[in-house]
Design an enzyme around this catalytic site. Structure first.
Site, PDB file in Angstrom:
ATOM      1  N   ARG A 105      18.552  63.114  62.063  1.00  0.00           N
ATOM      2  CA  ARG A 105      19.017  62.728  63.502  1.00  0.00           C
ATOM      3  C   ARG A 105      20.215  61.876  63.211  1.00  0.00           C
ATOM      4  NH1 ARG A 105      13.918  63.811  64.565  1.00  0.00           N
ATOM      5  NH2 ARG A 105      13.708  63.060  62.336  1.00  0.00           N
ATOM      6  N   THR A 106      20.268  60.771  62.151  1.00  0.00           N
ATOM      7  CA  THR A 106      21.276  59.756  62.181  1.00  0.00           C
ATOM      8  C   THR A 106      22.487  60.907  61.620  1.00  0.00           C
ATOM      9  OG1 THR A 106      19.626  58.379  61.614  1.00  0.00           O
ATOM     10  CG2 THR A 106      21.955  57.881  61.032  1.00  0.00           C
ATOM     11  N   LYS A 163      29.756  61.907  37.075  1.00  0.00           N
ATOM     12  CA  LYS A 163      30.607  61.748  36.002  1.00  0.00           C
ATOM     13  C   LYS A 163      30.621  60.394  35.494  1.00  0.00           C
ATOM     14  CE  LYS A 163      33.577  65.570  37.591  1.00  0.00           C
ATOM     15  NZ  LYS A 163      35.300  65.619  38.053  1.00  0.00           N
ATOM     16  N   ARG A 178      24.708  56.252  54.582  1.00  0.00           N
ATOM     17  CA  ARG A 178      23.088  55.750  54.191  1.00  0.00           C
ATOM     18  C   ARG A 178      22.797  56.083  52.887  1.00  0.00           C
ATOM     19  NH1 ARG A 178      18.098  58.809  57.531  1.00  0.00           N
ATOM     20  NH2 ARG A 178      18.893  57.118  59.141  1.00  0.00           N
ATOM     21  N   HIS A 196      19.208  49.086  59.674  1.00  0.00           N
ATOM     22  CA  HIS A 196      19.561  50.257  60.218  1.00  0.00           C
ATOM     23  C   HIS A 196      20.098  49.986  61.554  1.00  0.00           C
ATOM     24  CE1 HIS A 196      19.937  54.423  61.288  1.00  0.00           C
ATOM     25  NE2 HIS A 196      18.634  55.003  60.924  1.00  0.00           N
TER      26      HIS A 196
END
Ligand code: NCD
Length: 338
Positions: free
Chosen positions: A69-70, A98, A119, A152
């Site tokens: 959703r986000t 790396k 996120r 959030h």
């Protein structure tokens, strides 16, 4: 087209990291912007005008923790405004493997785009990225789309938008009794939403959780400091009749170290027909989704089920957030006239 090729300046909203910085005027403005934009998008002409709002802006969606959703709502919010998006969803495809440092990776993203939405599994990463941006010559805003089990903020904004829309005819969010249920300890959505409650008067919170997953002391201390009353219980049935809204959350099993969630009798923290019968007729049921067994799918048919609308509200709230970050809110007037 009056779009000018300038970098985002320090508008009234730049980084979106910590919900505690949001005051009532900004929350009200974002909710109103979200509604105005979704109205404008209903006509072809309006949708096209919105697409002409930020066609020269590019967003980086850096989502190294699972998201449906986000991610999709930010991606589509950007496209509604005509923005281009690029993405990294799998850290194994980025130069971090790396050995590039997190800071160098973020600085690299910032070289190519005008906003970074991120996120991460670790908490504090978005804050770290924002701090880094504040110290470089070409800073871009950073939006926290979920930081570990901590915060959030844009979910909390869309939750506020959903509450406000739902209680539009009932005096708004002020004075409401809001239940929060489930894994309150490790769920970042409820933690962020609690922070925004300082902006509303007379709100009372009821935390409904198994003892092992009770709300953390840091959030409770914040509520105490802002004189937001809350009670804690593990008895859903007793709590239900007083609630104007119940915000249901799932067990955050991904944080289990030894199957802690499985030890919970989830039926005591779930909504089905018997719970609906005890809930006020005009109460609402919210959930940040994805859901587990804590809301029976049959509840979807009940007019009080608000979670699918909440999900859609998220996209419009994220459009509003981007509009505000890029400082083009004054151009919505002209779009409303097309
Ligand atoms: C939430 C999250 O990722 O914190 N989902 C979402 O963004 N809508 C809630 C959850 O995963 O339980």
């Amino acid at each position: 087209m009056s779009e000018t090729l300038v970098l985002p300046t320090r508008t009234s909203l730049f980084h979106v990291i910590d919900p505690r910085v949001f005051g009532r005027p900004l929350l009200d403005e974002l909710c109103s912007l979200a509604t105005r934009v979704r109205q404008a998008a209903k006509t072809d002409a309006g949708a096209r005008a919105l697409r002409d709002l930020l066609p020269t802006r590019r967003a980086m969606l850096y989502f190294t923790q699972p998201s449906t959703r986000t991610f999709l709502s930010f991606n589509n919010a950007c496209h509604i405004l005509g923005m281009r998006t690029s993405e990294i969803r799998d850290p194994s495809t980025s130069s971090e493997v790396k050995g590039e440092s997190f800071d160098d990776s973020i600085r690299t993203f910032s070289s190519y785009v005008d906003v970074i939405v991120m996120r991460t599994k670790e908490s504090g990463r978005a804050a770290q990225a924002a701090k880094l941006m504040n110290g470089i010559p070409r800073p871009v805003p950073v939006i926290n789309a979920g930081s570990g089990s901590d915060q959030h903020p844009t979910q909390a904004l869309l939750d506020i938008y959903t509450l406000q829309r739902s209680f539009e005819e009932a005096g708004g969010i002020d004075g409401k009794v809001i239940g929060m249920m489930g894994d309150l300890k490790r769920g970042r959505t409820v933690r962020s939403l609690c922070y925004l409650m300082r902006n509303y008067s007379g709100v009372r919170l009821v935390f409904i959780a198994p003892e092992q997953f009770a709300m953390e002391p840091d959030v409770k201390a914040y509520l105490d400091q802002h004189r937001i009353p809350y009670t804690e219980t593990n008895n859903l049935s007793d709590a239900l009749p007083q609630l104007d809204a119940i915000y249901v959350t799932r067990m955050q099993t991904e944080w289990d170290t030894a199957g802690e969630s499985r030890a919970i009798d989830l039926s005591r923290f779930s909504i089905g027909a018997p719970e609906l019968a005890r809930l006020k007729r005009d109460a609402i049921i919210m959930h940040p989704l994805p859901r587990g067994a804590e809301i029976d799918p049959s509840v979807d048919q009940d007019p009080r089920a608000m979670y699918w609308r909440q999900e859609r509200n998220g996209m419009w709230m994220r459009v509003a957030v981007l509009i505000k970050i890029f400082g083009v809110e004054n151009r919505i007037d002209e779009i409303e006239r097309v």
